[in-house]
Design a protein around this motif. Sequence first.
Motif, PDB file in Angstrom:
ATOM      1  N   VAL A   2      16.889  -3.467  -0.968  1.00 46.83           N
ATOM      2  CA  VAL A   2      16.234  -3.016  -2.193  1.00 46.83           C
ATOM      3  C   VAL A   2      15.018  -2.167  -1.812  1.00 46.83           C
ATOM      4  CG1 VAL A   2      16.968  -5.030  -3.525  1.00 46.83           C
ATOM      5  CG2 VAL A   2      14.766  -5.084  -2.331  1.00 46.83           C
ATOM      6  N   ASN A   3      14.511  -1.422  -2.772  1.00 44.08           N
ATOM      7  CA  ASN A   3      13.266  -0.681  -2.554  1.00 44.08           C
ATOM      8  C   ASN A   3      12.092  -1.658  -2.565  1.00 44.08           C
ATOM      9  OD1 ASN A   3      14.638   1.916  -2.690  1.00 44.08           O
ATOM     10  ND2 ASN A   3      14.787   1.547  -4.895  1.00 44.08           N
ATOM     11  N   VAL A   4      11.091  -1.371  -1.733  1.00 49.47           N
ATOM     12  CA  VAL A   4       9.956  -2.279  -1.575  1.00 49.47           C
ATOM     13  C   VAL A   4       8.663  -1.490  -1.686  1.00 49.47           C
ATOM     14  CG1 VAL A   4       8.825  -3.962  -0.069  1.00 49.47           C
ATOM     15  CG2 VAL A   4      11.307  -3.653   0.053  1.00 49.47           C
ATOM     16  N   THR A   5       7.749  -1.962  -2.519  1.00 52.59           N
ATOM     17  CA  THR A   5       6.395  -1.433  -2.543  1.00 52.59           C
ATOM     18  C   THR A   5       5.430  -2.598  -2.484  1.00 52.59           C
ATOM     19  OG1 THR A   5       4.981   0.223  -3.600  1.00 52.59           O
ATOM     20  CG2 THR A   5       6.119  -1.331  -5.052  1.00 52.59           C
ATOM     21  N   CYS A   6       4.265  -2.399  -1.890  1.00 54.69           N
ATOM     22  CA  CYS A   6       3.478  -3.557  -1.466  1.00 54.69           C
ATOM     23  C   CYS A   6       2.004  -3.481  -1.849  1.00 54.69           C
ATOM     24  CB  CYS A   6       3.584  -3.715   0.053  1.00 54.69           C
ATOM     25  SG  CYS A   6       3.074  -5.343   0.637  1.00 54.69           S
ATOM     26  N   LEU A   7       1.491  -4.635  -2.272  1.00 59.57           N
ATOM     27  CA  LEU A   7       0.070  -4.849  -2.519  1.00 59.57           C
ATOM     28  C   LEU A   7      -0.562  -5.535  -1.311  1.00 59.57           C
ATOM     29  CD1 LEU A   7       0.676  -6.325  -6.059  1.00 59.57           C
ATOM     30  CD2 LEU A   7      -0.465  -4.126  -5.651  1.00 59.57           C
ATOM     31  N   VAL A   8      -1.866  -5.368  -1.173  1.00 56.79           N
ATOM     32  CA  VAL A   8      -2.623  -6.024  -0.107  1.00 56.79           C
ATOM     33  C   VAL A   8      -3.238  -7.299  -0.676  1.00 56.79           C
ATOM     34  CG1 VAL A   8      -4.456  -5.785   1.592  1.00 56.79           C
ATOM     35  CG2 VAL A   8      -3.179  -3.752   0.830  1.00 56.79           C
ATOM     36  N   GLY A   9      -3.015  -8.426  -0.026  1.00 59.23           N
ATOM     37  CA  GLY A   9      -3.531  -9.699  -0.516  1.00 59.23           C
ATOM     38  C   GLY A   9      -4.980  -9.931  -0.129  1.00 59.23           C
ATOM     39  N   HIS A  10      -5.821 -10.211  -1.113  1.00 55.73           N
ATOM     40  CA  HIS A  10      -7.234 -10.507  -0.859  1.00 55.73           C
ATOM     41  C   HIS A  10      -7.384 -11.772  -0.010  1.00 55.73           C
ATOM     42  CE1 HIS A  10     -10.932 -12.688  -2.486  1.00 55.73           C
ATOM     43  NE2 HIS A  10     -11.445 -11.719  -1.775  1.00 55.73           N
ATOM     44  N   VAL A  18       5.855  -6.522  -3.729  1.00 56.05           N
ATOM     45  CA  VAL A  18       5.482  -7.698  -2.943  1.00 56.05           C
ATOM     46  C   VAL A  18       3.970  -7.697  -2.715  1.00 56.05           C
ATOM     47  CG1 VAL A  18       7.755  -7.718  -1.847  1.00 56.05           C
ATOM     48  CG2 VAL A  18       5.844  -6.610  -0.674  1.00 56.05           C
ATOM     49  N   GLY A  19       3.462  -8.785  -2.130  1.00 58.64           N
ATOM     50  CA  GLY A  19       2.030  -8.886  -1.859  1.00 58.64           C
ATOM     51  C   GLY A  19       1.222  -9.404  -3.028  1.00 58.64           C
ATOM     52  N   ASN A  20       1.850 -10.119  -3.943  1.00 56.52           N
ATOM     53  CA  ASN A  20       1.171 -10.608  -5.142  1.00 56.52           C
ATOM     54  C   ASN A  20       0.354 -11.877  -4.894  1.00 56.52           C
ATOM     55  OD1 ASN A  20       1.966  -8.994  -7.725  1.00 56.52           O
ATOM     56  ND2 ASN A  20       3.857  -9.111  -6.535  1.00 56.52           N
ATOM     57  N   CYS A  21      -0.474 -12.221  -5.866  1.00 52.46           N
ATOM     58  CA  CYS A  21      -1.260 -13.467  -5.885  1.00 52.46           C
ATOM     59  C   CYS A  21      -2.208 -13.605  -4.695  1.00 52.46           C
ATOM     60  CB  CYS A  21      -0.346 -14.687  -5.980  1.00 52.46           C
ATOM     61  SG  CYS A  21       0.550 -14.809  -7.528  1.00 52.46           S
ATOM     62  N   GLY A  22      -2.590 -12.469  -4.122  1.00 55.16           N
ATOM     63  CA  GLY A  22      -3.558 -12.507  -3.029  1.00 55.16           C
ATOM     64  C   GLY A  22      -2.963 -12.734  -1.663  1.00 55.16           C
ATOM     65  N   ILE A  23      -1.639 -12.866  -1.547  1.00 57.83           N
ATOM     66  CA  ILE A  23      -1.038 -13.153  -0.244  1.00 57.83           C
ATOM     67  C   ILE A  23      -0.057 -12.055   0.157  1.00 57.83           C
ATOM     68  CG2 ILE A  23      -1.373 -15.638  -0.252  1.00 57.83           C
ATOM     69  CD1 ILE A  23       1.485 -15.967  -1.291  1.00 57.83           C
ATOM     70  N   SER A  24      -0.257 -11.523   1.347  1.00 56.80           N
ATOM     71  CA  SER A  24       0.636 -10.537   1.941  1.00 56.80           C
ATOM     72  C   SER A  24       0.744 -10.849   3.423  1.00 56.80           C
ATOM     73  CB  SER A  24       0.093  -9.121   1.723  1.00 56.80           C
ATOM     74  OG  SER A  24      -1.224  -8.986   2.225  1.00 56.80           O
ATOM     75  N   LEU A  25       1.792 -10.348   4.059  1.00 49.79           N
ATOM     76  CA  LEU A  25       2.019 -10.633   5.488  1.00 49.79           C
ATOM     77  C   LEU A  25       1.135  -9.797   6.398  1.00 49.79           C
ATOM     78  CD1 LEU A  25       5.914 -11.002   5.612  1.00 49.79           C
ATOM     79  CD2 LEU A  25       4.172 -12.797   5.465  1.00 49.79           C
ATOM     80  N   ALA A  26       0.422  -8.858   5.840  1.00 46.95           N
ATOM     81  CA  ALA A  26      -0.502  -8.002   6.603  1.00 46.95           C
ATOM     82  C   ALA A  26      -1.711  -7.716   5.702  1.00 46.95           C
ATOM     83  CB  ALA A  26       0.205  -6.701   6.986  1.00 46.95           C
TER      84      ALA A  26
END
Length: 490
Positions: free
Chosen positions: A137-145, A89-97
């Motif tokens: 499900v398992n979740v791994t996360c990117l940081v959105g710019h 999750v956290g793709n395309c520059g958008i994440s919840l944190a």
Amino acid sequence: MTATCDLIFRQAKIFDGTGATPHLADVAVTGERVVALGEKLPHQARTEIDAAGLALAPGFIDVHTHDDRAVIATDMAAKLSQGVTTVVVGNCGISLAPLRAKGEVVPPLDLIAKGEHELFERFADYFEAVEAAGTTVNVTCLVGHTTLRLATMDRLDRPATRAECARMRDLLDQALADGAIGLSTGLYYQPANAASTAEVIAVAEPLAKYSAIYTTHLRDEADHLLEAMEEAFAIGREADAPVVLSHHKATDPQNHGRTRVSLPIIEKRAREQPVTLDVYPYAASSTVLEAKRAGQVERILITWSKARPDLAGKTLDVIARELGVSREEAVAKLQPAGAVYFTMDEEDVRRVLQFPLTMVGSDGLPHDVRPHPRLWGTFPRVLGHYARDIGLFGMEEAVRRMTALPAARFGLAQRGVIRQGAYADLVLFDPETIQDKATFDDPTQLSAGIRSVYVNGSLAWSEGKAAGPRAGKVLRNRDLVAKNFTAAFA
């Protein structure tokens, strides 16, 4: 002496994730792990499954999702029903944190957050919320710019100042320390489009420290695709980080066929620096509804509209006629809204799918009223339509693109393969009948052929519905064995 285990699959056709020729074998599971794999295991199990005639593969890894909120708020049926056991999750520059609530959520962040109460000031808070809700499900996360820009800047129509870049850099550093695995950008979108290359490079500085990754929705996927690719490669080099080109495509009729040029460039750059890409198996994209696209794209399908939710599922042309206005005026009346854009060429999609470095990602938008069918159909579509029916590649190669390849690229240790000691993320499916059923007219139909899905050894999907405990995990950067993400690209 007969060994015991919790679960055993008997005589399954094993697609182990490596691309090796499938073979018949038994697979034994105890707790979260595969404990044995062999032709005829002597194990006794509390649960024994006759898998004759069925395929057993590692759970699929969806490398490009917008499931940030869905992993908290839903049972993830859209993904489990396809055999997906891990989402990025956290793709395309958008994440919840990391973003403190401060008013209305702006596009494209509103694709994953409908209100400020769904935002988190720190990634540690977001991860705690996922674990408290219990993810299936398992979740791994990117940081959105884009999220970082929203957290630090008073205006988004300009490049960040040196001080703002420093603040974003600090926020990224903290997020990576909390467990995020990289930085994503969405330079195409208005909140980030004004960012300079230098800004992104400055913000991305902590990536090397954490052996983290850089993924990007390119600044342009149409006329200036090649220039946008070079920008991404430059950012990766300066940040000393692996690069993932998100949902690689060439949009608009004048660019159809341009993947004949872009893919050889990617292949060349991948010999010089760690580079890879993902793709969804459809010739239509989906994102926010934009006024500038109304006059450029012939067919646009509305997926949601806050102003007129009753019009979701209709084309922009039909809506304009019903309202008695121009297309541009119709767009204004629908805002904020989402849309599917039919702008791609099927031959380009197939060419990208066949490219050896390509991973599979759905890019689905789980909160759309009438979502793109990729949300529910991506992985069975690759296996059934493109591998079995069209023959773009063998099914074992299709499975590799969804399992071992993304596990290596994202450093997901002991996942994406079936072998002793690996996590028991598993999908049992019928290779003869697996097929996507979701369509643009009926986008939430369950795919055919998925029998059961296991997440960390626990039954998660069976008989067409979610089952069992919420056994998914948050996969933090510090928990991953493959700390050197760059080596994973070798």
